[in-house]
Design an enzyme around this catalytic site. Structure first.
Site, PDB file in Angstrom:
ATOM      1  N   HIS A   1       0.829  -1.202   0.000  1.00 25.13           N
ATOM      2  CA  HIS A   1       0.000   0.000   0.000  1.00 25.13           C
ATOM      3  C   HIS A   1       0.861   1.248   0.000  1.00 25.13           C
ATOM      4  O   HIS A   1       0.619   2.193  -0.744  1.00 25.13           O
ATOM      5  CB  HIS A   1      -0.942  -0.002   1.212  1.00 25.13           C
TER       6      HIS A   1
ATOM      7  N   HIS B   1      -5.232   6.124  -5.565  1.00 27.54           N
ATOM      8  CA  HIS B   1      -6.406   6.762  -4.963  1.00 27.54           C
ATOM      9  C   HIS B   1      -6.864   7.923  -5.839  1.00 27.54           C
ATOM     10  O   HIS B   1      -6.179   8.299  -6.771  1.00 27.54           O
ATOM     11  CB  HIS B   1      -6.087   7.252  -3.553  1.00 27.54           C
TER      12      HIS B   1
ATOM     13  N   HIS C   1      -7.608  -2.041  -4.770  1.00 31.09           N
ATOM     14  CA  HIS C   1      -7.763  -2.556  -3.419  1.00 31.09           C
ATOM     15  C   HIS C   1      -8.406  -3.949  -3.405  1.00 31.09           C
ATOM     16  O   HIS C   1      -8.088  -4.772  -2.558  1.00 31.09           O
ATOM     17  CB  HIS C   1      -8.532  -1.559  -2.539  1.00 31.09           C
TER      18      HIS C   1
ATOM     19  N   HIS D   1     -14.864   6.053   3.252  1.00 28.17           N
ATOM     20  CA  HIS D   1     -13.553   5.404   3.288  1.00 28.17           C
ATOM     21  C   HIS D   1     -12.478   6.262   3.961  1.00 28.17           C
ATOM     22  O   HIS D   1     -11.811   5.843   4.899  1.00 28.17           O
ATOM     23  CB  HIS D   1     -13.117   5.018   1.862  1.00 28.17           C
TER      24      HIS D   1
ATOM     25  N   HIS E   1     -10.522   6.070   7.788  1.00 25.38           N
ATOM     26  CA  HIS E   1      -9.059   6.048   7.969  1.00 25.38           C
ATOM     27  C   HIS E   1      -8.645   7.071   9.023  1.00 25.38           C
ATOM     28  O   HIS E   1      -7.873   6.785   9.930  1.00 25.38           O
ATOM     29  CB  HIS E   1      -8.360   6.429   6.656  1.00 25.38           C
TER      30      HIS E   1
ATOM     31  N   PHE F   1      -1.502   7.067   4.322  1.00 20.16           N
ATOM     32  CA  PHE F   1      -1.467   5.942   3.386  1.00 20.16           C
ATOM     33  C   PHE F   1      -0.219   5.076   3.542  1.00 20.16           C
ATOM     34  O   PHE F   1      -0.261   3.868   3.353  1.00 20.16           O
ATOM     35  CB  PHE F   1      -1.540   6.446   1.936  1.00 20.16           C
TER      36      PHE F   1
ATOM     37  N   HIS G   1     -11.189  -2.274   4.350  1.00 23.53           N
ATOM     38  CA  HIS G   1     -11.253  -2.325   2.891  1.00 23.53           C
ATOM     39  C   HIS G   1     -12.126  -3.450   2.364  1.00 23.53           C
ATOM     40  O   HIS G   1     -12.651  -3.355   1.258  1.00 23.53           O
ATOM     41  CB  HIS G   1      -9.859  -2.329   2.275  1.00 23.53           C
TER      42      HIS G   1
END
Ligand code: C2O
Length: 596
Positions: A182, A202, A211, A331, A335, A352, A365
């Site tokens: 990632h 992204h 993902h 999403h 996070h 990230f 995810h």
């Protein structure tokens, strides 16, 4: 509350000339709204962007034109000339190709306060790449909801994670190497030799398929480690009340599922905030209502591929053209809600580069991935994947359960059943949570703008790009085009915020409302007026100083209908900065019809 034109400057216009890209509309393309009813300085407080009091502002030397006022009403005229703001004129239409691992560089992680660090997250190299083949399997494996797994399942899962964490660090299947997948794809490690085009998965149509494939390989590795090819990872069911807290199995400090770098205030039974930016102490009931409304808006109102999956991003194009609805929210919000505020870079989930180091990431995810399946199953003919081969043939590299390097394409990721898995069926409560108009009766832009003005709102013209450091109101004209009933059905009316620019390493969130003038009681996702939100998780590119330059496209057909203003010429857009005030600018706002 709000102030007048004479107060010291703070609300801004353009703090940084670097924000001005060649694609921005010329100010001559922007004009005052409502030509038929001309402005009078007496009736509306008007400030042009060449305001002369700008130089009085010394604390923001980079920001000469800032006005101190809570509300700013912007008038925006015809801007239809500027339609290609997000396109790279030098783009070659081609799928994004998988990265060249030989050219992988350390990823960059930065923050204003702590400076920059380099993180080694390139995967081990391999002489051989094999092309992905769909797996053979005898029965579909079902990913369970994490809040309801039984002890037997938990044993298995725990064992698998333990074994993964015990693999040698340079094994591509090890916990850290998998977390680094990632990091490399998201923090600028891959540019295939072209530093101006770093790969980013992204903020575009690559988000869901990347993902999905990443989780697929992760799950295969776990299954292989415990000798159970049917092993399926759990999903964090944050879209249903019972699943909203962090699942209990992830919070036992002795479990391999635990991660200590999480927000200490967000432990169970605290419910996740799907519209998270700053702490808001909502009652449990209100939090659930807000969350379910966010889900309805993102899943049901966002009907087309671009709206849901994100904008096209092809080889050679500028990355991050625009995220789809679910990627933006919840999403990203989740996070940030999980990430540890005490950590320099908001590790683990809040950045990230480190997100994959929290086992909860994969459960999060899985639910995002589940949403893709659900979205396609909802009624309506627009809910289809892209058929563009530039999307279908975009590819990524992953290590499989046998430590082979595999090239997998977006087209391999379209159907979870061909990948051998699906999701346990659970109740979908948000389907019934359609937001409702905040107040009864017709809320026309005209009426709302008027009310906003009586509330001390100021009108500014010729102001794009704007810096969002205060609540801002813009009256946006709708395209003057009469449409047949059929066209109306086929098209979606969308609000486009173009050239949203910010430093990549800052957390930003703002919400977007239409035809809502009242700022005393905040409007929330449960109101029809709530159109969506923009949210950034800190992440970096290698090339220093390159701002994130992206867009936000929000469907408004249903909202206009619910607010009973389909016949109006203008809509009033309210932008409410929630996090990172003053750190984001918006190049332009317009309304268009899209058809997919
Ligand atoms: Cu790749 Cu949730 O981010």
């Amino acid at each position: 509350m709000a102030s007048t034109v004479n107060s010291p400057p703070t609300t801004g216009i353009l703090p940084n000339s670097s924000l001005q890209t060649p694609f921005l509309p010329k100010t001559s393309q922007l004009s005052i709204f409502k030509k038929k009813k001309p402005f009078t300085f007496a009736s509306r407080k008007v400030v042009s962007c060449k305001a002369s009091n700008g130089s009085q502002n010394n604390e923001h030397s980079s920001s000469p034109n800032r006005f101190d006022r809570r509300d700013v009403l912007l008038g925006l005229g015809s801007v239809y000339g500027a339609t290609n703001l997000v396109m790279d004129p030098f783009a070659l239409a081609a799928p994004v190709s998988s990265p060249d691992l030989d050219l992988c560089e350390k990823a960059t992680v930065a923050s204003k306060s702590a400076g920059t660090m380099k993180v080694a997250c390139c995967p081990p190299k391999s002489a051989k790449i094999i092309d992905f083949k769909p797996p053979k399997f005898s029965k579909i494996r079902y990913r369970p909801a994490a809040q309801s797994v039984d002890p037997e399942y938990l044993d298995k899962f725990t064992k698998a994670m333990e074994l993964m964490k015990a693999l040698p660090i340079d094994d591509p299947r090890s916990f850290m190497q998998q977390a680094n997948v990632h990091c490399a794809y998201c923090n600028g490690a891959y540019d295939n030799g072209d530093p101006s085009h770093e790969l980013q998965v992204h903020f575009s149509w690559l988000f869901f398929p990347f993902h999905r494939l990443y989780l697929y390989f992760y799950e295969r590795i776990l299954g292989n480690l415990i000798g159970d090819p049917n092993f399926a990872m759990p999903f964090w069911n944050w879209d249903a009340p019972r699943g909203m807290p962090i699942p209990e199995i992830y919070v036992d400090p002795n479990s391999p599922l635990y991660d200590e770098k999480r927000n200490v205030d967000h432990q169970p039974p605290k419910l996740a905030d799907l519209d998270y930016s700053v702490e808001e102490d909502l009652s449990k009931r209100d939090q659930i209502k807000s969350n379910l409304s966010v889900m309805y808006r993102q899943m049901v109102t966002n009907k087309t591929a671009t709206l849901f999956l994100g904008k096209p991003y092809r080889a050679g194009e500028k990355s991050s053209p625009g995220a789809g609805s679910i990627e933006q929210s919840p999403h990203t919000d989740i996070h940030k809600w999980v990430g540890d505020q005490r950590e320099t870079y908001k590790e683990d989930m809040g950045n990230f580069y480190s997100a994959g180091r929290d086992p909860l990431f994969y459960a999060h995810h899985c639910n995002v991935d589940r949403m893709w399946n659900i979205w396609k199953s909802l009624p309506g003919k627009k809910r289809r994947d892209f058929t563009d081969t530039d999307w279908l043939d975009s590819s990524f590299l992953f290590y499989d359960e046998n430590a082979n390097l595999v090239r997998a394409k977006v087209r391999d990721a379209l159907d979870t059943k061909t990948l051998g898995y699906d999701y346990q069926k659970v109740n979908i409560p948000w389907l019934k949570n359609k937001p409702t108009p905040r107040r009864p009766g017709k809320a026309s832009a005209k009426g709302q703008a008027k009310a906003a003005e009586t509330n001390n709102t100021t009108v500014i013209r010729n102001v794009f790009p704007i810096v969002l450091d205060k609540l801002v109101r813009v009256e946006v004209p709708r395209p003057k085009k009469s449409r047949t009933k059929l066209e109306k059905e086929d098209e979606e009316e969308v609000l486009v915020l173009q050239n949203i620019q910010l430093d990549r390493d800052v957390g930003v969130k703002f919400n977007v409302y239409i035809n809502d003038e009242d700022d005393e009681t905040p409007t929330g996702p449960e109101d029809s007026e709530f159109a969506g939100s923009f949210s950034n998780i800190p992440h970096n590119q290698n090339k220093a100083g390159v701002k994130l330059d992206t867009s936000l496209t929000l469907p408004i057909s249903d909202l206009l209908e619910d607010l009973d203003v389909e016949g109006d010429d203008n809509i009033l857009v309210t932008l409410v900065p929630k996090e990172g005030k003053g750190l984001v600018s918006i190049g332009n706002i317009k309304i268009e019809y899209i058809r997919e």
